[in-house]
Design a protein around this motif. Structure first.
Motif, PDB file in Angstrom:
ATOM      1  N   UNK A  42      -3.740  42.509 -38.635  1.00  0.00           N
ATOM      2  CA  UNK A  42      -4.051  41.376 -37.765  1.00  0.00           C
ATOM      3  C   UNK A  42      -4.719  41.750 -36.462  1.00  0.00           C
ATOM      4  N   UNK A  43      -5.403  42.862 -36.429  1.00  0.00           N
ATOM      5  CA  UNK A  43      -6.062  43.315 -35.206  1.00  0.00           C
ATOM      6  C   UNK A  43      -7.521  42.851 -35.208  1.00  0.00           C
ATOM      7  N   UNK A  44      -7.958  42.321 -34.068  1.00  0.00           N
ATOM      8  CA  UNK A  44      -9.304  41.785 -33.944  1.00  0.00           C
ATOM      9  C   UNK A  44      -9.874  42.145 -32.579  1.00  0.00           C
ATOM     10  N   UNK A  45     -11.185  42.371 -32.544  1.00  0.00           N
ATOM     11  CA  UNK A  45     -11.885  42.573 -31.273  1.00  0.00           C
ATOM     12  C   UNK A  45     -13.321  42.101 -31.435  1.00  0.00           C
ATOM     13  N   UNK A  46     -13.866  41.581 -30.375  1.00  0.00           N
ATOM     14  CA  UNK A  46     -15.264  41.184 -30.318  1.00  0.00           C
ATOM     15  C   UNK A  46     -16.005  42.286 -29.570  1.00  0.00           C
ATOM     16  N   UNK A  47     -17.102  42.772 -30.155  1.00  0.00           N
ATOM     17  CA  UNK A  47     -17.778  43.951 -29.618  1.00  0.00           C
ATOM     18  C   UNK A  47     -19.249  43.651 -29.333  1.00  0.00           C
ATOM     19  N   UNK A  48     -19.646  43.889 -28.089  1.00  0.00           N
ATOM     20  CA  UNK A  48     -21.055  43.854 -27.692  1.00  0.00           C
ATOM     21  C   UNK A  48     -21.531  45.293 -27.631  1.00  0.00           C
ATOM     22  N   UNK A  49     -22.560  45.601 -28.392  1.00  0.00           N
ATOM     23  CA  UNK A  49     -23.105  46.952 -28.429  1.00  0.00           C
ATOM     24  C   UNK A  49     -24.357  47.033 -27.568  1.00  0.00           C
ATOM     25  N   UNK A  50     -24.478  48.140 -26.855  1.00  0.00           N
ATOM     26  CA  UNK A  50     -25.614  48.373 -25.971  1.00  0.00           C
ATOM     27  C   UNK A  50     -26.096  49.806 -26.147  1.00  0.00           C
ATOM     28  N   UNK A  51     -27.368  50.023 -25.852  1.00  0.00           N
ATOM     29  CA  UNK A  51     -27.874  51.388 -25.763  1.00  0.00           C
ATOM     30  C   UNK A  51     -27.207  52.036 -24.551  1.00  0.00           C
ATOM     31  N   UNK A  52     -27.061  53.352 -24.564  1.00  0.00           N
ATOM     32  CA  UNK A  52     -26.399  54.019 -23.439  1.00  0.00           C
ATOM     33  C   UNK A  52     -26.990  53.614 -22.081  1.00  0.00           C
ATOM     34  N   UNK A  53     -26.088  53.220 -21.185  1.00  0.00           N
ATOM     35  CA  UNK A  53     -26.474  52.848 -19.829  1.00  0.00           C
ATOM     36  C   UNK A  53     -26.950  51.418 -19.659  1.00  0.00           C
ATOM     37  N   UNK A  54     -27.159  50.688 -20.747  1.00  0.00           N
ATOM     38  CA  UNK A  54     -27.608  49.292 -20.656  1.00  0.00           C
ATOM     39  C   UNK A  54     -26.407  48.391 -20.396  1.00  0.00           C
ATOM     40  N   UNK A  55     -26.648  47.280 -19.731  1.00  0.00           N
ATOM     41  CA  UNK A  55     -25.590  46.337 -19.366  1.00  0.00           C
ATOM     42  C   UNK A  55     -25.813  44.992 -20.049  1.00  0.00           C
ATOM     43  N   UNK A  56     -24.742  44.215 -20.248  1.00  0.00           N
ATOM     44  CA  UNK A  56     -24.884  42.877 -20.825  1.00  0.00           C
ATOM     45  C   UNK A  56     -25.651  41.945 -19.883  1.00  0.00           C
ATOM     46  N   UNK A  57     -26.317  40.972 -20.486  1.00  0.00           N
ATOM     47  CA  UNK A  57     -27.011  39.951 -19.703  1.00  0.00           C
ATOM     48  C   UNK A  57     -25.990  38.970 -19.135  1.00  0.00           C
ATOM     49  N   UNK A  58     -26.440  38.144 -18.215  1.00  0.00           N
ATOM     50  CA  UNK A  58     -25.550  37.129 -17.622  1.00  0.00           C
ATOM     51  C   UNK A  58     -25.020  36.193 -18.711  1.00  0.00           C
TER      52      UNK A  58
END
Length: 100
Positions: A42-58
């Protein structure tokens, strides 16, 4: 290293521990995380993947905050060590608990 290399590593590592890392697209809901990771127990996670050093957008940050506000774990990963840490944390916690 490219984002797709980290994404492939995530898929392979999750599969190796008996889980799934589903690609998530949600029409009309731009900015949702790239993957929904499910592990046994029952383990769940939502994952945003980025290239090294990149940040998520607003927009991605807003989606992450919303999902986290519902009590779901959300993580941004930009390297293979982050994938390993995610799996370790998910396996060490009880099901459906936020581990961040």
């Amino acid at each position: 290293m490219r984002e797709r290399d980290i994404e492939k590593y995530l898929r392979d590592q999750v599969r190796g521990v008996g889980g799934r890392a589903y690609k998530w697209t949600s029409p009309g809901n731009n900015g949702v995380p790239d993957r929904i990771v499910l592990l046994p127990g029952g383990r769940i996670a939502f994952v945003e993947l980025k290239a090294p050093g990149k940040k998520p957008t607003a927009l991605q940050i807003n989606q992450q905050r919303y999902i986290a506000g519902l009590g779901m774990p959300v993580v941004v990963i930009d390297n293979k060590a982050g994938v390993d840490e995610l799996i370790r944390k998910m396996q060490s916690q009880g099901g459906l608990q936020q581990w961040q």
